[in-house]
Design a protein around this motif. Structure first.
Motif, PDB file in Angstrom:
ATOM      1  N   PRO A  64       0.816  -1.220   0.000  1.00 39.64           N
ATOM      2  CA  PRO A  64       0.000   0.000   0.000  1.00 39.64           C
ATOM      3  C   PRO A  64       0.845   1.263   0.000  1.00 39.64           C
ATOM      4  CG  PRO A  64       0.133  -0.895   2.200  1.00 39.64           C
ATOM      5  CD  PRO A  64       0.824  -1.881   1.308  1.00 39.64           C
ATOM      6  N   LEU A  65       0.271   2.313  -0.562  1.00 39.65           N
ATOM      7  CA  LEU A  65       0.867   3.639  -0.451  1.00 39.65           C
ATOM      8  C   LEU A  65       0.226   4.303   0.764  1.00 39.65           C
ATOM      9  CD1 LEU A  65       2.628   5.892  -1.607  1.00 39.65           C
ATOM     10  CD2 LEU A  65       0.627   6.692  -2.840  1.00 39.65           C
ATOM     11  N   VAL A  66       1.038   4.640   1.740  1.00 40.38           N
ATOM     12  CA  VAL A  66       0.549   5.153   3.022  1.00 40.38           C
ATOM     13  C   VAL A  66       0.652   6.669   3.044  1.00 40.38           C
ATOM     14  CG1 VAL A  66       0.804   5.021   5.529  1.00 40.38           C
ATOM     15  CG2 VAL A  66       1.381   3.037   4.102  1.00 40.38           C
ATOM     16  N   ASP A  67      -0.420   7.330   3.475  1.00 36.62           N
ATOM     17  CA  ASP A  67      -0.398   8.774   3.652  1.00 36.62           C
ATOM     18  C   ASP A  67      -0.005   9.105   5.088  1.00 36.62           C
ATOM     19  OD1 ASP A  67      -1.126   9.174   1.084  1.00 36.62           O
ATOM     20  OD2 ASP A  67      -3.091  10.033   1.490  1.00 36.62           O
ATOM     21  N   HIS A  68       0.826  10.143   5.246  1.00 39.67           N
ATOM     22  CA  HIS A  68       1.339  10.520   6.562  1.00 39.67           C
ATOM     23  C   HIS A  68       1.016  11.969   6.873  1.00 39.67           C
ATOM     24  CE1 HIS A  68       3.926   6.929   7.317  1.00 39.67           C
ATOM     25  NE2 HIS A  68       3.925   6.873   5.987  1.00 39.67           N
ATOM     26  N   GLY A  69       0.921  12.262   8.148  1.00 37.18           N
ATOM     27  CA  GLY A  69       0.754  13.626   8.620  1.00 37.18           C
ATOM     28  C   GLY A  69       1.345  13.761  10.006  1.00 37.18           C
ATOM     29  N   GLY A  70       1.482  15.003  10.478  1.00 34.21           N
ATOM     30  CA  GLY A  70       2.043  15.213  11.804  1.00 34.21           C
ATOM     31  C   GLY A  70       1.828  16.635  12.269  1.00 34.21           C
ATOM     32  N   ALA A  71       2.018  16.867  13.576  1.00 35.87           N
ATOM     33  CA  ALA A  71       1.824  18.193  14.149  1.00 35.87           C
ATOM     34  C   ALA A  71       2.487  18.260  15.513  1.00 35.87           C
ATOM     35  CB  ALA A  71       0.334  18.515  14.280  1.00 35.87           C
ATOM     36  N   MET A  72       2.810  19.494  15.930  1.00 35.53           N
ATOM     37  CA  MET A  72       3.221  19.734  17.310  1.00 35.53           C
ATOM     38  C   MET A  72       1.967  19.751  18.172  1.00 35.53           C
ATOM     39  SD  MET A  72       6.532  20.189  17.758  1.00 35.53           S
ATOM     40  CE  MET A  72       6.631  21.207  19.225  1.00 35.53           C
ATOM     41  N   LEU A  73       2.043  19.151  19.338  1.00 34.99           N
ATOM     42  CA  LEU A  73       0.892  19.109  20.231  1.00 34.99           C
ATOM     43  C   LEU A  73       0.800  20.397  21.035  1.00 34.99           C
ATOM     44  CD1 LEU A  73       1.177  15.454  21.558  1.00 34.99           C
ATOM     45  CD2 LEU A  73      -0.412  16.344  19.856  1.00 34.99           C
ATOM     46  N   ARG A  74      -0.417  20.917  21.131  1.00 36.80           N
ATOM     47  CA  ARG A  74      -0.694  22.120  21.910  1.00 36.80           C
ATOM     48  C   ARG A  74      -1.808  21.825  22.910  1.00 36.80           C
ATOM     49  NH1 ARG A  74       3.862  24.623  20.469  1.00 36.80           N
ATOM     50  NH2 ARG A  74       3.991  25.070  18.246  1.00 36.80           N
ATOM     51  N   PRO A  75      -1.793  22.489  24.066  1.00 39.08           N
ATOM     52  CA  PRO A  75      -2.885  22.285  25.021  1.00 39.08           C
ATOM     53  C   PRO A  75      -4.236  22.583  24.380  1.00 39.08           C
ATOM     54  CG  PRO A  75      -1.089  23.494  26.049  1.00 39.08           C
ATOM     55  CD  PRO A  75      -0.761  23.399  24.587  1.00 39.08           C
ATOM     56  N   GLY A  76      -5.244  21.760  24.705  1.00 38.69           N
ATOM     57  CA  GLY A  76      -6.584  21.975  24.175  1.00 38.69           C
ATOM     58  C   GLY A  76      -6.869  21.254  22.887  1.00 38.69           C
ATOM     59  N   GLN A  77      -5.884  20.570  22.323  1.00 36.73           N
ATOM     60  CA  GLN A  77      -6.126  19.833  21.087  1.00 36.73           C
ATOM     61  C   GLN A  77      -6.762  18.479  21.379  1.00 36.73           C
ATOM     62  OE1 GLN A  77      -2.463  19.542  18.893  1.00 36.73           O
ATOM     63  NE2 GLN A  77      -2.552  21.645  18.160  1.00 36.73           N
ATOM     64  N   THR A  78      -7.570  18.008  20.432  1.00 41.68           N
ATOM     65  CA  THR A  78      -8.165  16.676  20.522  1.00 41.68           C
ATOM     66  C   THR A  78      -8.075  15.999  19.167  1.00 41.68           C
ATOM     67  OG1 THR A  78     -10.370  17.562  20.032  1.00 41.68           O
ATOM     68  CG2 THR A  78      -9.779  17.299  22.356  1.00 41.68           C
TER      69      THR A  78
END
Length: 596
Positions: free
Chosen positions: A181-195
């Protein structure tokens, strides 16, 4: 319709699933937590295939996730690389399981989220989704690998009609097919209040992003999950699909809430042990189920209060032991912990009055923000960081670069310099100011709003004289000294110099800057031989970074850019297998898209 909901939970996470209108359950999920590493792995799979193959497929994905988590490879890998491995290993497992089936082929979607420290990364294949929220705002959602989503991309279908389009269930990608499979990726820095919300198509087809975001913010995660799954089953009707959903919340007080969750688990386990419940002969799964029933059923509230009273009486002792770092508390944690992540229910934790409710940023993450030109945010983060670390001289120096007048620091007289291949503000600062860490003041000297961008052929100003700066507050700078004029150097010499600078930065703990410097070196000379301690390992990390960037470009269907980046990887290492495989897939997809 089957509204019976299977629940599971780990600290800050609640998950559940229901059959809906189906006779069988083909949705599977798992929530894994390592308190010591401050890490979570959340995986959801939606199986497909007749004659029981769907259930077999989803179970296979979850089995692989558990195995990889327990092996601990995620500890030393970039998050995206670990999730890529998870998806590819799950695909291989489904292929193996399919060989033993007389009828039906096991296929599955997958969406996985890895939370570790202050970063999140995710991956998905198929039409199971991940939603990312900041308060009431939806920051993003994964994009389905379906024919209906492709029609939305082309403007042939509006996004609000995607859930009801007949082509929604015609997937273009999935686990268990003939090709990896071709896998899609993502990412982010975590901040307070995120869900975060991870869900199968049986959920998002019937609940809007706004509804999921509102429910994900509720303090009582279990009640919110129950309401969300109940709505999905009800709206799906008698012919509705299986539904599966995971809610995850970022701690509002950083490590404090996570520590509170671990302390609660320890206290609850200690109280249960004093009652004599945790006997060795009883299976751990049975004990967890009993603890769940005791903590959620109304007729056990009295017993729960008694347990809480016992726990609170133990709290002062454990707090003293924890502050002192005693071995007894570590032994207690080992005793109540498990080799595999346990299923527990964590009550909401509140910060003491007057306690700050924002996560402390790391100095490395602050420098990353400044390199991208986020000056206001970086200054605020630096000041917050220095309140906690007032003696940190590199942070003091960075703040002065950010707030001082560049002309006063570097001098008004300047000459011009034409940017060459491989140049950056860091390399120019190292060459002409004697310190690559002075990249920020040099960028501000040139009026740059993004120090990470320096274009080939661009003209920049270099001070004709600069002070040997003592950047700590309250110290005077020494006399001005001439700045060396640019010296012409061959491409090979320049590449070796940049590689040497990258190793110096790595030795100083500036890994991101070291990778950027090696990137510049290999742009100048792709055939540059690794030289120096750590050079080969740093190059492997850089190639992995190139590959991950190319995967993201591929996911967004920027195929030409992805192919060019994989070409760059192969110019450095012609035998880099992931680039060979994915480049071939990109060329194949490019050809297929031309046929539509």
């Amino acid at each position: 319709m089957d509204k019976q909901i299977d629940f599971s939970a780990v600290p800050l996470v609640a998950a559940g699933r229901a059959r809906g209108g189906r006779a069988t359950q083909q949705d599977e999920l798992v929530c894994l937590h390592d308190p010591a590493a401050d890490a979570w792995l959340l995986v959801l799979a939606d199986g497909m295939g007749g004659d029981g193959a769907g259930e077999l497929a989803a179970a296979g994905v979850i089995q692989v996730a558990r195995q990889l988590w327990e092996q601990g490879g995620w500890r030393g890998q970039p998050g995206a690389l670990f999730l890529e491995t998870l998806c590819q290993e799950a695909h291989a497992e489904l292929r193996r399981r399919g060989q033993g089936l007389a009828g039906g082929e096991p296929h599955s979607t997958v969406v996985a989220l890895l939370l570790r420290g202050d970063r999140a990364c995710w991956a998905h294949v198929g039409d199971s989704r991940l939603y990312h929220f900041q308060g009431r705002r939806c920051l993003g959602c994964t994009e389905d690998h379906s024919l209906a989503q492709l029609k939305v991309r082309r403007g042939e279908l509006s996004a609000d009609r995607l859930a009801t389009d007949p082509d929604q269930h015609r997937l273009l990608r999935g686990l268990g097919g003939p090709q990896p499979p071709l896998v899609d990726h993502g990412g982010a820095m975590l901040r307070p209040g995120q869900t975060f919300a991870l869900c199968s198509d049986g959920v998002w087809e019937h609940l809007t992003a706004r509804e999921l975001g509102r429910l994900s913010r509720r303090r009582d995660q279990r009640a919110a999950l129950h309401q969300a799954l109940g709505l999905a089953v009800e709206r799906g009707g008698r012919d509705g699909d299986n539904v599966a959903l995971i809610f995850a919340r970022v701690a509002r007080t950083g490590g404090m809430r996570r520590s509170a969750g671990r302390l609660w688990a320890a206290l609850s386990g200690a109280a249960a042990g004093r009652r004599g419940d945790a006997t060795p002969e009883r299976p751990r799964r049975e004990l967890r189920q009993e603890q769940w029933r005791h903590m959620t059923s109304g007729h056990h509230m009295k017993d729960r209060g008694r347990r809480l009273g016992q726990a609170l009486r133990l709290a002062p002792l454990l707090a003293v032991l924890g502050v002192a770092g005693c071995a007894q508390f570590n032994a207690l944690k080992a005793k109540v912990g498990a080799s595999r992540p346990s299923v527990v229910v964590t009550p909401p934790a509140t910060a003491p009055a007057g306690t700050a409710t924002t996560q402390e940023p790391s100095f490395t993450s602050i420098v990353d923000e400044l390199q991208l030109g986020h000056y206001a945010e970086g200054e605020s983060a630096l000041r917050q960081y220095l309140k906690q670390h007032p003696g940190d001289r590199p942070a003091q120096a960075m703040l002065r670069q950010l707030t001082a007048d560049p002309r006063q620091m570097l001098g008004a007289p300047s000459g011009t310099y034409v940017v060459q291949a491989g140049d950056s503000y860091s390399s120019l600062a190292a060459r002409y100011l004697g310190d690559p860490g002075l990249f920020l003041i040099l960028a501000r000297y040139n009026g740059s709003t993004n120090p990470s961008v320096l274009r080939l052929g661009e003209t920049v100003r270099l001070p004709l004289s600069a002070k040997r700066l003592s950047l700590a507050p309250g110290t005077a700078a020494s006399a001005a000294v001439p700045v060396a004029a640019p010296v012409a150097e061959s491409a090979a010499v320049k590449a070796r110099r940049l590689q040497k600078e990258s190793l110096t930065l790595l030795g100083q703990g500036h890994k991101n800057q070291a990778l950027a410097r090696l990137d510049q070196a290999l742009q100048v000379d792709p055939q540059l031989e690794p030289a120096g301690t750590g050079a080969a390992a740093l190059r492997r990390q850089l190639l992995a970074t190139y590959h991950q960037r190319a995967i993201v470009l591929y996911r967004d269907q920027h195929l030409d850019q992805a192919i060019a980046l994989w070409d760059r990887v192969l110019a450095i290492d012609p035998h880099y297998e992931p680039a060979v495989i994915y480049r071939a897939r990109a060329l194949d997809l490019k050809a297929r898209l031309k046929q539509f």
